[in-house]
Each structure stands twice: as C-alpha cells, then as structure tokens.
Enzyme design. Structure first.
Site, short mmCIF file in Angstrom:
data_model
loop_
_atom_site.label_atom_id
_atom_site.label_comp_id
_atom_site.label_asym_id
_atom_site.label_seq_id
_atom_site.Cartn_x
_atom_site.Cartn_y
_atom_site.Cartn_z
N LYS A 84 -7.09 116.03 39.37
CA LYS A 84 -8.28 115.78 40.47
C LYS A 84 -8.85 114.59 39.80
O LYS A 84 -9.45 114.31 38.74
CB LYS A 84 -8.92 116.99 40.27
N GLU A 110 -16.92 125.48 30.18
CA GLU A 110 -15.35 125.82 30.97
C GLU A 110 -14.21 126.50 29.85
O GLU A 110 -13.56 127.37 30.58
CB GLU A 110 -14.86 124.32 30.91
N LYS A 139 -5.24 125.79 31.62
CA LYS A 139 -5.10 124.85 32.74
C LYS A 139 -3.70 124.17 33.14
O LYS A 139 -3.19 124.17 34.56
CB LYS A 139 -6.02 123.68 32.61
N GLU A 185 -4.10 122.82 44.74
CA GLU A 185 -4.86 123.87 45.13
C GLU A 185 -4.76 124.55 46.42
O GLU A 185 -5.72 124.62 47.12
CB GLU A 185 -6.24 123.26 44.92
N ARG A 194 -4.62 127.89 41.98
CA ARG A 194 -5.61 126.75 41.30
C ARG A 194 -6.82 126.99 41.65
O ARG A 194 -7.95 126.48 40.70
CB ARG A 194 -5.07 125.31 41.41
N ASN A 248 -12.16 127.31 39.90
CA ASN A 248 -13.40 126.95 40.48
C ASN A 248 -14.40 128.07 40.10
O ASN A 248 -15.50 127.91 40.58
CB ASN A 248 -13.24 126.74 41.86
N HIS A 296 -18.12 127.34 39.90
CA HIS A 296 -18.26 125.88 40.41
C HIS A 296 -18.97 126.01 41.72
O HIS A 296 -19.57 125.00 42.23
CB HIS A 296 -16.86 125.25 40.59
N HIS A 311 -21.85 123.56 41.70
CA HIS A 311 -22.02 122.26 42.40
C HIS A 311 -23.22 122.04 43.24
O HIS A 311 -23.89 121.15 43.37
CB HIS A 311 -20.62 122.11 43.12
N HIS A 324 -22.96 119.33 34.44
CA HIS A 324 -22.08 120.01 34.91
C HIS A 324 -21.61 121.36 34.29
O HIS A 324 -21.77 122.33 35.01
CB HIS A 324 -20.63 119.29 34.97
#
Length: 369
Positions: free
Chosen positions: A149, A191, A235, A245, A249, A253, A256, A260, A273
């Site tokens: 990504k 994460e 991952k 995705e 996948r 997120n 997220h 975000h 983040h």
C-alpha cells in the site's frame, strides 16, 4: 537471530528479512549476496528524511556504493502533514534529474510516511520501477512497509490517493529501533496489539506476559524478535491471501476507521497514527461489546494492553463526535455508502461489518470524550 518471511504472491513474491545489523549490509541484500538475486539496475534513489538520514543515511549509502550501486539521496520533510502530492513531485524531479530508468530502484529509508511516499513515487514513475523498504520505525516494520500500500493524503482524508505497488524486499534491522523516540515506539505497539486481537492469540498472550510495553528497553532482544516475526508473519499471510483488499485484508484496518478520522480532523498534529489506531481499537472493541459480538472481559484485556503500552484510550480534547461521524463517510473503506468496521469476535479473530447502528457508534464515541 534472523528471520526471513515469504510474502507469497502469485506475481510479486518477495521476502521480509528481520536481521540485526543488516543496515550495513543493505547493498548485499539488494544484489543477491545475502539472499536471492533481485536483478536490480545500478541506479538507486534513496528517499529519507533529515533526522533518519543523519542517523543512518551514510551507512546505507556506503553499503550500496560498496555493492556496486550508483546512489543519489533525497530528504523530504518529516511528518504526516507533508505526505502530499507536493512531496511526490520532489521525488519525481530528483528521478528526472538523475535519469532513473525502469530497472532503477527507489529505496525508502524511514518510517511509514517515507515508505508510503517513496512507494507511491516508485509505483508511478515510468509506470512502475523497483522499490525496496528499509523501515526504521516499529510501526513501519510491522505494518506500513509490508503489503504494497502506497500513497499520500488528501486534505479531506488520509491515504485517499495511492496505488498498490509491492516492494522487491523489506529489510528490517531491529537495532535501529534503539534511537526511536519512545512515543514512536508506543505508536508501533498499537499495530502489534492489533495483530494479536484480529489474528494471533499467541502473540496477544505473549504481550500480556510482559510487565511493561511502553519503551523498547523493557523488551529483551528475543521478545523484540518475537514481536517483529509474529507481526510480519500475520501481515504476510493476510496479504498473500488478499493482495488488494477485496476481502480478508480488510481485517488489517482494525482500529483504523475511527483512527483515520481522528487523525484527519486534528490535522495530523495532535495524535500520531499509532495513537489514533489505539483510540480506534478501544472504540471498535466497545462497539463489538454493545452489539454482543465480543465479551466485556476480552475488551478489558485489550484495553489493559493498550494502557500498559502507554497509548491513549480517549478522544482528543475538543473533538466533536458529529464531525467524526460525518468524516467516516469519506473513508476509503466505505462501500455503497455504508461505513465498514472491523470488529473483534474473540482474541485472535475479527470480522468486517457495515451493520453498526448510528446510535451505537454515537454513544460509544460520546463515552470516549
């Protein structure tokens, strides 16, 4: 202590190498003396930021030159607020001035922001050139550098402009984390916790067994290698099954969607983040409890890990709940006008749903003020 993990994609297979001291051997990893040959051209553009380049740039450049590569470097301003198309143009200009060809390589030396920008430039320069990830932050090592990504932010939302472009190699040197600021280390741990919640119950349990998680110095080398290996394996497996995705996948997120929105609405200046993801995980966990998908005990275990890592569990002061809800409509994961959330079912398993009633979402966010 070294781990090599395959990202097993039909057309873009590559390795993640977790090898202490490997930064000084970057050139040999790229020319195949330490791993399989990558058949790269001689020209290399190394993209970094001034802080990271001052610490590690000369070592990386020296290694590349010693391995026979022709190297030019470019430093971009550090920070999420600079992850824009203007920065990409600077990479393009340097690529043009130095006549990068289709066999040339862009190397990202830095955290997730540098990796995203360098990768997007590699994806779009001459319709795609070679790309190598050398992540220097924990967050980038376990997440951002893996999976292809790439992209930049739009003023109205995070990562709305981008492309999938897999690296040829991800080279992780855990030793560079010794100079990582504690706040950035904690951001990466968000994460890591995510992987434990959605995929790897064993990793989650290992984290629970650690007395402290808020600074690198509390982790043994073996535990750090364990964290990196488990996270990268998770991952790699998910990306190998769903490169772009279309399904599985999306689980990555977790935390997220709301995270975000928090980042974007605070101008990428209040929380980083990882902190935003932690806030998003707390919210998603409570939503799952309210929808009777997840147990109260499990969300308390998750929240205790987040607390142990020193990450926030409340919304930033002054952030309006209605603005967050409105912002979710511009999230790139919206499908047919419905916001999709990743919600946990049990430790190590999660699902994607667009069936979150607005009143449940609103109530959870109000409780987090």
């Amino acid at each position: 202590m070294q781990s090599v993990i395959d990202v097993n994609l039909p057309q873009n297979r590559y390795e993640i190498a977790i090898a202490p001291g490997s930064l000084d051997n970057l050139g040999n990893w790229m020319n195949g003396k330490e791993s399989k040959p990558l058949n790269l051209g001689k020209k290399v553009l190394l993209v970094s930021n001034p802080v990271i380049f001052k610490r590690y740039g000369e070592r990386a450049v020296k290694s590349l030159i010693n391995a026979g590569f022709e190297v030019v470097s470019l430093n971009l301003a550090a920070g999420e607020q600079y992850k824009t198309l203007n920065s990409i143009v600077k990479i393009y200009n340097t690529a043009l001035e130095n006549r990068l060809e289709r066999t040339s390589t862009i190397v990202a030396l830095g955290g997730g922001v540098i990796g995203d920008m360098a990768g997007f430039a590699a994806a779009t320069w001459l319709r795609g050139i070679n790309f190598i990830q050398v992540p220097t932050s924990l967050l980038a090592m376990v997440d951002a550098a893996i999976g292809g990504k790439t992209g930049v932010n739009h003023p109205k939302g995070k990562n709305l402009i981008g492309a999938f472009h897999q690296p040829r190699l991800v080279l992780i040197d855990p030793q560079v984390l010794k100079t990582l600021p504690p706040r950035e280390f904690r951001a990466g741990m968000a994460e890591v916790i995510k992987y434990g919640v959605i995929w790897d119950a064993d990793l989650f349990t290992k984290l629970e067994g650690c007395e402290k998680l808020d600074q690198l110095r509390y982790l043994s080398e073996e535990m750090l290698q364990n964290i990196l290996t488990h996270s990268c394996q998770a991952k790699a497996i998910v990306v190998g099954k769903d490169e772009k995705e279309s399904g599985l996948r999306a689980l990555l997120n977790y935390g997220h969607t709301i995270g975000h929105a928090v980042e974007s609405l605070t101008g990428y200046k209040v929380v980083n983040h990882g902190e935003a993801v932690a806030i998003g995980m707390v919210a998603a966990g409570q939503i799952a409890v309210d929808l009777r998908m997840w147990s109260k005990e499990a969300t308390e275990r998750q929240n205790e890990l987040i607390k142990k890592t020193g990450l926030p569990n409340k919304l930033p002061e002054g952030l309006d709940v209605e603005e967050i809800i409105d912002s979710l409509q511009t999230d790139k994961k919206v499908k047919s006008g419905k916001v999709r959330f990743v919600l946990p079912r049990r430790i190590g398993e999660a699902t994607v749903t667009d069936q979150v009633p607005p009143d449940v979402l609103r109530q959870v966010l109000l409780q987090m003020q």
